[in-house]
Design a protein around this motif. Structure first.
Motif, short mmCIF file in Angstrom:
data_model
loop_
_atom_site.label_atom_id
_atom_site.label_comp_id
_atom_site.label_asym_id
_atom_site.label_seq_id
_atom_site.Cartn_x
_atom_site.Cartn_y
_atom_site.Cartn_z
N LYS A 116 1.05 -1.52 -0.17
CA LYS A 116 0.16 0.14 0.31
C LYS A 116 0.81 1.21 0.31
CE LYS A 116 -4.19 -2.04 2.31
NZ LYS A 116 -4.69 -1.63 3.61
N LEU A 117 0.63 2.39 -1.07
CA LEU A 117 1.30 3.41 -0.99
C LEU A 117 0.93 4.52 -0.22
CD1 LEU A 117 2.59 5.15 -4.38
CD2 LEU A 117 1.72 6.63 -2.42
N LEU A 118 1.56 4.91 1.61
CA LEU A 118 1.15 5.47 1.60
C LEU A 118 1.18 6.92 2.04
CD1 LEU A 118 3.07 3.54 4.82
CD2 LEU A 118 0.33 4.06 4.10
N LEU A 297 1.61 14.91 -0.05
CA LEU A 297 0.12 14.74 -0.56
C LEU A 297 0.10 13.81 -1.90
CD1 LEU A 297 -0.81 17.89 -0.33
CD2 LEU A 297 -1.15 16.32 1.65
N VAL A 298 -0.57 12.67 -1.63
CA VAL A 298 -1.71 12.48 -2.53
C VAL A 298 -2.10 13.15 -3.30
CG1 VAL A 298 -1.78 9.90 -3.62
CG2 VAL A 298 -0.42 9.94 -1.35
N ASP A 299 -1.11 13.85 -3.96
CA ASP A 299 -2.38 14.49 -5.24
C ASP A 299 -3.49 14.69 -6.02
OD1 ASP A 299 -0.29 15.58 -5.43
OD2 ASP A 299 0.03 17.67 -5.29
N ASP A 300 -3.39 14.66 -7.52
CA ASP A 300 -4.02 14.48 -7.97
C ASP A 300 -2.70 14.59 -9.57
OD1 ASP A 300 -6.77 14.02 -8.44
OD2 ASP A 300 -7.65 16.16 -9.32
N PHE A 301 -1.78 15.42 -9.19
CA PHE A 301 -0.07 15.63 -10.00
C PHE A 301 -0.18 14.14 -9.26
CE2 PHE A 301 4.26 16.04 -9.74
CZ PHE A 301 4.63 16.38 -11.43
N PHE A 329 -3.23 3.51 -3.68
CA PHE A 329 -3.05 4.44 -2.70
C PHE A 329 -4.21 4.11 -1.14
CE2 PHE A 329 -2.46 5.99 -6.85
CZ PHE A 329 -1.35 6.38 -7.14
N ASP A 330 -3.44 4.03 -0.43
CA ASP A 330 -4.37 4.16 0.76
C ASP A 330 -3.92 5.43 2.01
OD1 ASP A 330 -5.45 3.84 3.31
OD2 ASP A 330 -4.83 1.18 3.28
N THR A 331 -4.55 6.38 1.81
CA THR A 331 -3.95 7.67 2.79
C THR A 331 -5.21 7.54 3.81
OG1 THR A 331 -5.82 8.65 1.45
CG2 THR A 331 -3.62 8.81 0.06
N TRP A 347 0.12 22.07 2.90
CA TRP A 347 0.01 21.82 2.25
C TRP A 347 -0.59 22.49 0.73
CZ3 TRP A 347 1.96 18.27 5.08
CH2 TRP A 347 3.01 18.21 5.70
N THR A 348 -0.17 23.03 -0.48
CA THR A 348 -1.01 22.84 -2.12
C THR A 348 -1.24 21.42 -2.51
OG1 THR A 348 -0.23 25.15 -2.43
CG2 THR A 348 -1.44 23.56 -3.97
N ALA A 349 -2.67 21.49 -2.98
CA ALA A 349 -2.68 19.91 -3.92
C ALA A 349 -2.16 20.49 -5.57
CB ALA A 349 -3.97 19.73 -3.66
N PHE A 350 -1.79 19.42 -6.32
CA PHE A 350 -1.56 19.70 -7.73
C PHE A 350 -2.47 18.68 -8.45
CE2 PHE A 350 2.36 21.56 -5.62
CZ PHE A 350 2.43 22.58 -6.26
N ASP A 351 -2.71 19.73 -9.76
CA ASP A 351 -3.54 19.52 -10.62
C ASP A 351 -2.95 18.23 -11.42
OD1 ASP A 351 -2.70 20.62 -12.80
OD2 ASP A 351 -4.14 21.62 -12.77
N ALA A 352 -3.17 17.53 -12.49
CA ALA A 352 -3.10 16.03 -13.28
C ALA A 352 -1.53 17.02 -13.81
CB ALA A 352 -3.32 15.48 -13.86
N LYS A 353 -1.32 17.87 -14.12
CA LYS A 353 -0.77 18.90 -14.50
C LYS A 353 0.17 20.06 -14.07
CE LYS A 353 -3.00 19.29 -18.96
NZ LYS A 353 -3.55 20.62 -20.25
#
Length: 366
Positions: A116-118, A297-301, A329-331, A347-353
């Motif tokens: 699992k990715l933490l 953070l495990v965000d969209d990016f 992903f297990d957050t 922290w700032t969350a980022f989009d896929a780009k």
């Protein structure tokens, strides 16, 4: 002895036996040692690595401090063979947690490793191409038909291929050789190869006058960067959720500290204990926000990059089929740690780009 008293006595003994069994089970279930595999040979005494909040955890011995009262030992194992060697250790259940890059993690998942990715621990790592100082190679396109070192199976491998593709080349257009970090440095310095792909470790060689950097992903599309994360074996997580939470808590604490610009100089000094000089970290993180590079953070990016790694790995036949990553992903532990430490807006969350998401929290300064 009356029958009633005898029955009560039997019930009491049975209850005591059950309580003892539960206590014994609890003692057996608690891990005596937590083993963390790190996908680098590291350096220093004790051995450490840099470029990641994980190196802060190790350097400050925060996990040892966390588990001391519980009598749980913490063991760090460093692997010269990087990600592929860590996967082998995971497969053999020789480690419980693994710090490694995105490609070997995906390869492990595709090959059936139950993990699992933490959390993320070292995002947007740069990639460089270096040559001997006297080389006439000036950029990526000049690598055609040249003998080039690429550490296959690591998180730099796919980025190298993507950079080549962006310049009209493929790995087959080079005389590519698979060398680990140390071997690659020795080969380049002795003119055994014409060029090498690699990371921050090359700045030390450059500053010694033994190499020059002819290409860098710094400031370019973040898709050309490498990600590193903390994994846990699925069965270890199921058996020891409380310990997993404590490990994640400590890594988040380290990410917070490593994201604070006031700690930049101290952070680089800490990482320098691994044998990579402060000047190398200054070069690697030049004009880059610590909070962006050290966010957990495990965000969209991050999710988007892992999906891209899966797709690229299939194209290069590093894995046979695409594997889904969403359920990987297990957050839960990360979210709990952020809430517990009051870091939900840190922290700032980022989009896929790789751009800040609309309405995303700004990075808080502490």
């Amino acid at each position: 002895m009356s029958k009633a008293f005898s029955k009560i006595r039997r019930i009491s003994l049975a209850a005591a036996g059950l309580a003892l069994s539960i206590a014994s089970f609890s003692l057996q279930a608690a891990p005596q040692v937590i083993r963390i595999g790190v996908a680098t040979a590291g350096g220093g005494d004790p051995v450490n690595w840099g470029g990641s909040p994980g190196g802060v955890v190790r350097g400050n011995q925060w996990l040892e401090e966390e588990f001391k009262a519980s009598g749980v030992q913490v063991e760090w194992l460093f692997f010269k063979g990087a990600g592929p060697a860590v996967n082998e250790a995971l497969s053999n259940k020789q480690i419980d947690f693994a710090y490694q890059g995105d490609l070997p993690q995906v390869i492990g998942l595709a090959n059936g490793l139950k993990t699992k990715l933490l959390l993320v621990s070292g995002a947007r790592n740069n990639l460089y191409v270096v040559t001997p100082p006297q080389s006439e190679i000036r950029g990526i396109k000049d690598l055609k038909d040249k003998k080039v070192s690429i550490f296959r199976g690591t998180n730099g491998h796919l980025v190298a291929n993507n950079v080549l593709a962006a310049n009209g080349l493929a790995e087959r257009d080079l005389k590519a050789v698979n060398l680990d970090t140390g071997s690659s440095q020795a080969a380049l310095v002795s003119n055994g190869v014409d060029a090498a792909f690699g990371g921050y470790e090359w700045f030390k060689v450059r500053d010694q006058g033994l190499a020059k950097v002819v290409y860098s992903t710094q400031g370019q599309d973040p898709a050309y960067t490498r990600q590193a994360s903390l994994l846990v074996r699925e069965d270890f997580e199921k058996e020891n959720p409380a310990e997993v939470q404590r490990v994640v808590d400590v890594f988040v604490r380290a990410a917070d500290w490593a994201s604070d610009e006031k700690n930049r100089a101290e952070l680089f000094k800490l990482w320098a204990r691994s044998g990579t000089p402060v000047a190398s970290w200054e070069a690697e993180f030049d004009k880059q926000d610590l909070a962006v590079r050290n966010s957990p953070l495990v965000d969209d990016f991050i999710i988007g990059r892992y999906k891209a790694v899966v797709s690229d790995a299939v194209k290069l036949k590093l894995i046979r089929r695409e594997v889904p990553v969403d359920g990987w992903f297990d957050t839960r532990y990360l979210k709990a740690a952020l809430k517990k430490q009051g870091l939900e807006n840190r922290w700032t969350a980022f989009d896929a780009k790789g751009k800040p998401k609309t309405g995303a929290a700004t990075v808080a300064s502490k």
